[in-house]
Design a protein around this motif. Structure first.
Motif, mmCIF file in Angstrom:
data_model
loop_
_atom_site.group_PDB
_atom_site.id
_atom_site.type_symbol
_atom_site.label_atom_id
_atom_site.label_comp_id
_atom_site.label_asym_id
_atom_site.label_seq_id
_atom_site.Cartn_x
_atom_site.Cartn_y
_atom_site.Cartn_z
ATOM 1 N N ASN A 125 0.868 -1.175 0.000
ATOM 2 C CA ASN A 125 0.000 0.000 0.000
ATOM 3 C C ASN A 125 0.907 1.228 0.000
ATOM 4 O OD1 ASN A 125 0.847 0.215 2.713
ATOM 5 N ND2 ASN A 125 -0.918 -0.971 3.379
ATOM 6 N N ASN A 126 0.304 2.398 -0.047
ATOM 7 C CA ASN A 126 1.129 3.600 -0.138
ATOM 8 C C ASN A 126 1.859 3.907 1.170
ATOM 9 O OD1 ASN A 126 2.232 5.857 -1.372
ATOM 10 N ND2 ASN A 126 0.561 7.168 -0.711
ATOM 11 N N ALA A 127 1.260 3.502 2.296
ATOM 12 C CA ALA A 127 1.963 3.670 3.571
ATOM 13 C C ALA A 127 3.294 2.899 3.513
ATOM 14 C CB ALA A 127 1.097 3.169 4.721
ATOM 15 N N ALA A 128 3.240 1.699 2.960
ATOM 16 C CA ALA A 128 4.455 0.889 2.820
ATOM 17 C C ALA A 128 5.432 1.543 1.837
ATOM 18 C CB ALA A 128 4.090 -0.519 2.341
ATOM 19 N N ILE A 201 4.241 16.090 0.897
ATOM 20 C CA ILE A 201 3.126 15.177 1.156
ATOM 21 C C ILE A 201 1.821 15.874 0.835
ATOM 22 C CG2 ILE A 201 1.909 13.860 2.954
ATOM 23 C CD1 ILE A 201 5.096 14.298 4.155
ATOM 24 N N HIS A 202 1.016 15.211 0.021
ATOM 25 C CA HIS A 202 -0.283 15.803 -0.318
ATOM 26 C C HIS A 202 -1.229 15.623 0.863
ATOM 27 C CE1 HIS A 202 -3.679 17.194 -2.476
ATOM 28 N NE2 HIS A 202 -4.270 16.011 -2.567
ATOM 29 N N PRO A 203 -1.674 16.729 1.473
ATOM 30 C CA PRO A 203 -2.610 16.585 2.606
ATOM 31 C C PRO A 203 -3.981 16.212 2.080
ATOM 32 C CG PRO A 203 -2.095 18.901 2.240
ATOM 33 C CD PRO A 203 -1.417 18.129 1.139
ATOM 34 N N SER A 204 -4.121 14.940 1.647
ATOM 35 C CA SER A 204 -5.285 14.494 0.869
ATOM 36 C C SER A 204 -6.618 14.786 1.547
ATOM 37 C CB SER A 204 -5.215 12.987 0.640
ATOM 38 O OG SER A 204 -3.923 12.570 0.339
ATOM 39 N N ASN A 205 -6.659 14.587 2.869
ATOM 40 C CA ASN A 205 -7.978 14.520 3.497
ATOM 41 C C ASN A 205 -8.430 15.810 4.182
ATOM 42 O OD1 ASN A 205 -6.028 14.292 5.390
ATOM 43 N ND2 ASN A 205 -6.682 12.320 6.206
ATOM 44 N N ALA A 229 7.659 13.084 -3.813
ATOM 45 C CA ALA A 229 6.300 13.616 -3.719
ATOM 46 C C ALA A 229 5.352 12.465 -3.405
ATOM 47 C CB ALA A 229 5.907 14.299 -5.022
ATOM 48 N N ASP A 230 4.784 12.499 -2.187
ATOM 49 C CA ASP A 230 3.757 11.519 -1.846
ATOM 50 C C ASP A 230 2.430 12.102 -2.304
ATOM 51 O OD1 ASP A 230 2.134 9.577 -0.823
ATOM 52 O OD2 ASP A 230 2.266 10.281 1.254
ATOM 53 N N ILE A 231 2.013 11.728 -3.535
ATOM 54 C CA ILE A 231 0.800 12.322 -4.086
ATOM 55 C C ILE A 231 -0.455 11.579 -3.618
ATOM 56 C CG2 ILE A 231 1.981 13.270 -6.108
ATOM 57 C CD1 ILE A 231 0.669 11.002 -7.751
ATOM 58 N N GLY A 232 -0.271 10.428 -3.055
ATOM 59 C CA GLY A 232 -1.376 9.743 -2.369
ATOM 60 C C GLY A 232 -2.431 9.152 -3.273
ATOM 61 N N SER A 233 -3.154 10.017 -3.994
ATOM 62 C CA SER A 233 -4.372 9.558 -4.655
ATOM 63 C C SER A 233 -4.130 8.701 -5.892
ATOM 64 C CB SER A 233 -5.204 10.761 -5.052
ATOM 65 O OG SER A 233 -4.497 11.516 -6.004
ATOM 66 N N GLY A 234 -2.960 8.810 -6.496
ATOM 67 C CA GLY A 234 -2.658 7.926 -7.628
ATOM 68 C C GLY A 234 -3.231 8.379 -8.951
ATOM 69 N N PHE A 273 2.306 6.602 -4.522
ATOM 70 C CA PHE A 273 0.841 6.707 -4.541
ATOM 71 C C PHE A 273 0.174 5.352 -4.338
ATOM 72 C CE2 PHE A 273 0.517 5.288 -9.007
ATOM 73 C CZ PHE A 273 1.713 5.725 -9.560
ATOM 74 N N SER A 274 -1.124 5.430 -3.996
ATOM 75 C CA SER A 274 -1.933 4.229 -3.768
ATOM 76 C C SER A 274 -2.444 3.680 -5.087
ATOM 77 C CB SER A 274 -3.164 4.550 -2.906
ATOM 78 O OG SER A 274 -2.792 5.047 -1.660
ATOM 79 N N GLY A 275 -2.662 2.369 -5.138
ATOM 80 C CA GLY A 275 -3.253 1.752 -6.326
ATOM 81 C C GLY A 275 -4.768 1.784 -6.313
ATOM 82 N N ASP A 276 -5.369 1.941 -5.112
ATOM 83 C CA ASP A 276 -6.824 1.750 -5.009
ATOM 84 C C ASP A 276 -7.580 3.038 -4.702
ATOM 85 O OD1 ASP A 276 -5.638 1.860 -2.512
ATOM 86 O OD2 ASP A 276 -6.863 0.274 -1.633
ATOM 87 N N LYS A 277 -6.952 4.173 -5.000
ATOM 88 C CA LYS A 277 -7.698 5.437 -4.913
ATOM 89 C C LYS A 277 -8.048 5.859 -6.349
ATOM 90 C CE LYS A 277 -5.637 6.919 -0.522
ATOM 91 N NZ LYS A 277 -4.724 7.912 0.098
HETATM 92 C C1 LIG Z 1 -3.928 7.578 1.194
HETATM 93 C C2 LIG Z 1 -2.609 8.186 1.397
HETATM 94 C C3 LIG Z 1 -1.577 7.463 2.002
HETATM 95 C C4 LIG Z 1 -1.788 6.056 2.496
HETATM 96 O O1 LIG Z 1 -1.985 5.201 1.413
HETATM 97 P P1 LIG Z 1 -2.492 3.701 1.638
HETATM 98 O O2 LIG Z 1 -2.512 3.122 0.261
HETATM 99 O O3 LIG Z 1 -3.826 3.806 2.271
HETATM 100 O O4 LIG Z 1 -1.510 3.032 2.515
HETATM 101 C C5 LIG Z 1 -0.363 8.061 2.156
HETATM 102 N N1 LIG Z 1 -0.145 9.327 1.725
HETATM 103 C C6 LIG Z 1 -1.119 10.060 1.140
HETATM 104 C C7 LIG Z 1 -0.812 11.456 0.715
HETATM 105 C C8 LIG Z 1 -2.383 9.517 0.957
HETATM 106 O O5 LIG Z 1 -3.339 10.243 0.376
#
Ligand SMILES: *Cc1c(COP(=O)(O)O)cnc(C)c1O
Length: 432
Positions: A125-128, A201-205, A229-234, A273-277
């Protein structure tokens, strides 16, 4: 008569009577019966039924997501079409040489084609992905992060904690609302620091509004230190070429999402980034960008612990091939749902109401979900039914997950595949 030891007849008889109501393997029903007789000897029958129902309800089942939240974290985020086969796949077998291969080669090529990355690897996952990047590239060194981006993503994934676990040291730069390029350059120049990476880091939420300023990847890339760049959403590309012919224009919220292609063009050394967003694929995390850095991540001992299974790799590959073929809006359920016209949703809602003979067609606001694009709503249509029927709808063999508000139940059709409309009709007809 059998001389083999048998269960006490009462336990066995009780378990057999449970099997008429609850479709669980006999051994599990025996366990429920035994626990009930022990804990409630005088009310064993009812208690055993309760245990069996609870156990049955705790199992994973397919559900119809009528919440209007397209990427519902509690419902597994991006829905996937899965194929059932009992065959193996060539996850680590090179079909040209007949020898051992790498599980990353196929998707790495596809991600390169789609984003311009030199290479890519996939983890659970993206955390990993974030964890592995920090451990492989910054262990024992410093990583600069804006105070405005030192966030908690959810489920206790907090940047400072992940940083600590990876063995990297967090260097906070700037302030909560404003961080400038000079804050980073000062941190790099300081003799107290040994900055290995700048992390964006993208403050996604959540979003902060008002007197704010942040530093773009393009500016950070001028500092001479690799930018992650942790873009998160993919989102692969914020021009969304796969939407052509499906939507008149790219929705504003998508155009404003950080995307892998643009982050790499802007000079990010790596994106995660995450695969499932917004990608719409299986649960996984992707690290893409500079080949030398991707290879350092791949060579780290954690990689073996974080690698996904062969079926995840195959589902990700299938999702990526749809992007290459520009058939995303047909093949990837998330994009299919997102690009349904409101007119078609309204027509479906009208047809359902007509067939059920009750309920009302209503305009609704669907949500993207999974912490992507906070505050963004997507126009939708659905059905409103008087009363809170969530529990009844949940209790069906094929559960329908709905929303309720002020004593009214809402079925949002944006997150329901049209093939499941018949299921909605049946579920609503059977509401007392
Ligand atoms: C969702 C997200 C994560 C975590 O991703 P997972 O796939 O849920 O582990 C990390 N960083 C960002 C910016 C996110 O949006």
């Amino acid at each position: 008569m059998s001389t083999e030891p048998t269960h006490p007849p009462s336990v066995d008889a009780l378990a057999r009577s449970l099997s008429k109501d609850v479709p669980l393997p006999h051994a599990l029903l025996v366990d429920c019966a035994r626990r009930a007789i022990q804990s409630h000897p005088t009310d064993a029958v009812n208690t055993a039924h309760q245990y069996a129902h609870e156990l049955h309800r705790s199992l994973l089942v397919d559900v119809v997501n009528a919440t209007g939240v397209l990427l519902h974290t509690n419902l597994g985020r991006a829905p996937l079409r899965t194929s059932e086969t009992s065959r193996a796949n060539n996850v680590e077998f090179n079909m040209s040489t007949g020898e051992r291969g790498s599980r990353h080669d196929a998707v790495s090529q596809l991600i390169s084609t789609l984003t311009g990355a030199e290479a890519a690897i996939v983890v659970n996952n993206n955390a990993a992905a974030v964890m592995l990047v920090l451990a492989a590239l910054a262990h024992g060194r410093d990583v600069a992060v804006s105070r405005g981006e030192s966030v908690e993503i959810g489920g206790n994934f907090r940047i400072p904690d992940v940083m600590e676990q990876s063995g990297a040291h967090l260097v906070d730069v700037g302030t909560t609302n404003r961080t400038r390029l000079s804050d980073y350059t000062k941190a790099i120049a300081s003799s107290r620091n040994d900055i290995a990476l700048l992390m964006k880091i993208h403050p996604s939420n959540f979003s902060i509004e008002g007197f704010t300023e942040d530093t773009s990847v393009r500016e950070l890339a001028t500092c001479g230190v690799p930018v992650v760049a942790d873009i998160g959403s993919g989102l692969l590309d914020n021009t969304c070429p796969w939407l052509q012919g499906h939507l008149p224009q790219v929705p504003k919220w998508l155009a404003n999402e950080p995307a892998a292609t643009q982050a790499l063009i802007d000079g990010a050394a790596l994106v995660t980034f995450s695969g499932d967003k917004l990608l719409g694929g299986p649960q996984c995390g992707i690290i893409a960008g500079r080949k030398d850095l991707v290879e350092m991540c791949a060579a780290h001992p954690l990689m073996r612990a974080l690698r996904p299974g062969s079926h995840t790799m195959q589902m990700l590959q299938s999702t990526l091939l749809s992007y290459c073929a520009r058939t995303v809006c047909e093949d990837v359920p998330f994009w299919f749902m997102l690009t349904q016209t409101t007119a078609s949703l309204r027509t479906r809602a009208e047809s359902i109401v007509q067939r059920v003979g009750r309920g009302e067609v209503v305009a609704l606001d669907a949500l993207v979900g999974a912490g992507s694009a906070p505050g963004t709503t997507v126009e939708s249509f659905g059905i409103a039914i008087n009363g809170d029927h969530r529990e009844t709808l949940r209790g069906r063999a094929l559960p329908v997950i709905a929303r309720a508000f002020n004593g009214t139940t809402f079925i949002d059709l944006r997150s329901v595949h049209p093939d499941d409309d018949a299921i909605i009709v049946e579920a609503l007809q059977q509401l007392a």
